[in-house]
Write a protein that holds these residues in place. Structure first.
Motif, short mmCIF file in Angstrom:
data_model
loop_
_atom_site.label_atom_id
_atom_site.label_comp_id
_atom_site.label_asym_id
_atom_site.label_seq_id
_atom_site.Cartn_x
_atom_site.Cartn_y
_atom_site.Cartn_z
N LYS A 82 0.86 -1.17 0.00
CA LYS A 82 0.00 0.00 0.00
C LYS A 82 0.91 1.23 0.00
O LYS A 82 1.82 1.32 0.82
CB LYS A 82 -0.92 0.01 1.22
CG LYS A 82 -1.90 1.16 1.17
CD LYS A 82 -2.94 1.07 2.25
CE LYS A 82 -3.86 2.27 2.13
NZ LYS A 82 -4.90 2.27 3.09
N HIS A 83 0.65 2.15 -0.91
CA HIS A 83 1.43 3.38 -1.03
C HIS A 83 2.93 3.08 -1.16
O HIS A 83 3.76 3.75 -0.55
CB HIS A 83 1.18 4.31 0.16
CG HIS A 83 -0.25 4.65 0.37
ND1 HIS A 83 -1.01 5.30 -0.58
CD2 HIS A 83 -1.07 4.43 1.43
CE1 HIS A 83 -2.24 5.46 -0.10
NE2 HIS A 83 -2.30 4.93 1.10
N THR A 85 4.66 0.64 0.02
CA THR A 85 5.25 -0.10 1.13
C THR A 85 4.73 -1.53 1.12
O THR A 85 3.53 -1.76 1.16
CB THR A 85 4.89 0.56 2.48
OG1 THR A 85 5.37 1.90 2.48
CG2 THR A 85 5.49 -0.20 3.64
#
Length: 176
Positions: A82-83, A85
């Motif tokens: 997510k994002h 990472t």
């Protein structure tokens, strides 16, 4: 006289089962078709609050103590990002499983308690208590193999607050 009648009555009651055996009593019921041990290998999808979605694997073992009651243990891991990472979550749970129907499908519910460990790349690791409650449907393909059509669970994860989510699994169940 009364003191002698009581022991004679007990002897007569104890002799009744022997008379039934001698008279050709019906045979005992057949052994259960439920295997003592079931092992499964599953594909898993997990969704957690905050938009964390991940896929991975799951495995469980269940020890059937009766036709309806078992002790089940599950382990698994999911991997996502997510994002930018990457993160993963590995869990291990144990608890009772109750099965309602047998043949051609097994329908069960369970409540599992245990723990988890999660890790985000370049950041941190976390671990704490996990609760999984749900159930599933297994289609019996033959006496030794079933297809877990679906298993769905509510997930509750403790650690820095409470996180809600759900887990879906499908796979094969091997019976011993």
């Amino acid at each position: 006289m009364k003191g002698r009648i009581f022991p004679i009555a007990w002897l007569a009651l104890l002799a009744l089962p022997l008379q039934a055996l001698a008279a050709g009593a019906p045979p005992p019921p057949p052994a259960s078709r439920v295997p003592f041990v079931q092992l499964s290998a599953n594909a898993r999808y997990v969704h957690l609050e905050g938009g964390f979605d991940a896929g991975g694997w799951g495995a469980d073992v269940a020890f059937n103590f009766t036709d309806f009651i078992a002790l089940a243990g599950e382990v698994g891991g999911v991997y996502g990002s997510k994002h930018g990472t990457s993160w993963n979550l590995h869990d291990f749970t144990l608890g009772p499983r109750i099965t309602f129907l047998r043949s051609p499908v097994d329908v069960y519910v369970h409540g599992l308690l245990g723990g988890y460990v999660s890790h985000a790349s370049g950041c941190c690791s976390n671990g704490n208590f996990e609760l999984a409650a749900g159930g599933g449907v297994d289609l019996n393909l033959n006496p030794l193999l079933s297809w877990r059509i679906v298993q769905g669970d509510y997930l509750g994860l403790a650690g820095g607050g409470w996180t809600n989510g759900f887990r879906l699994q499908t796979g094969l169940v091997f019976k011993f």
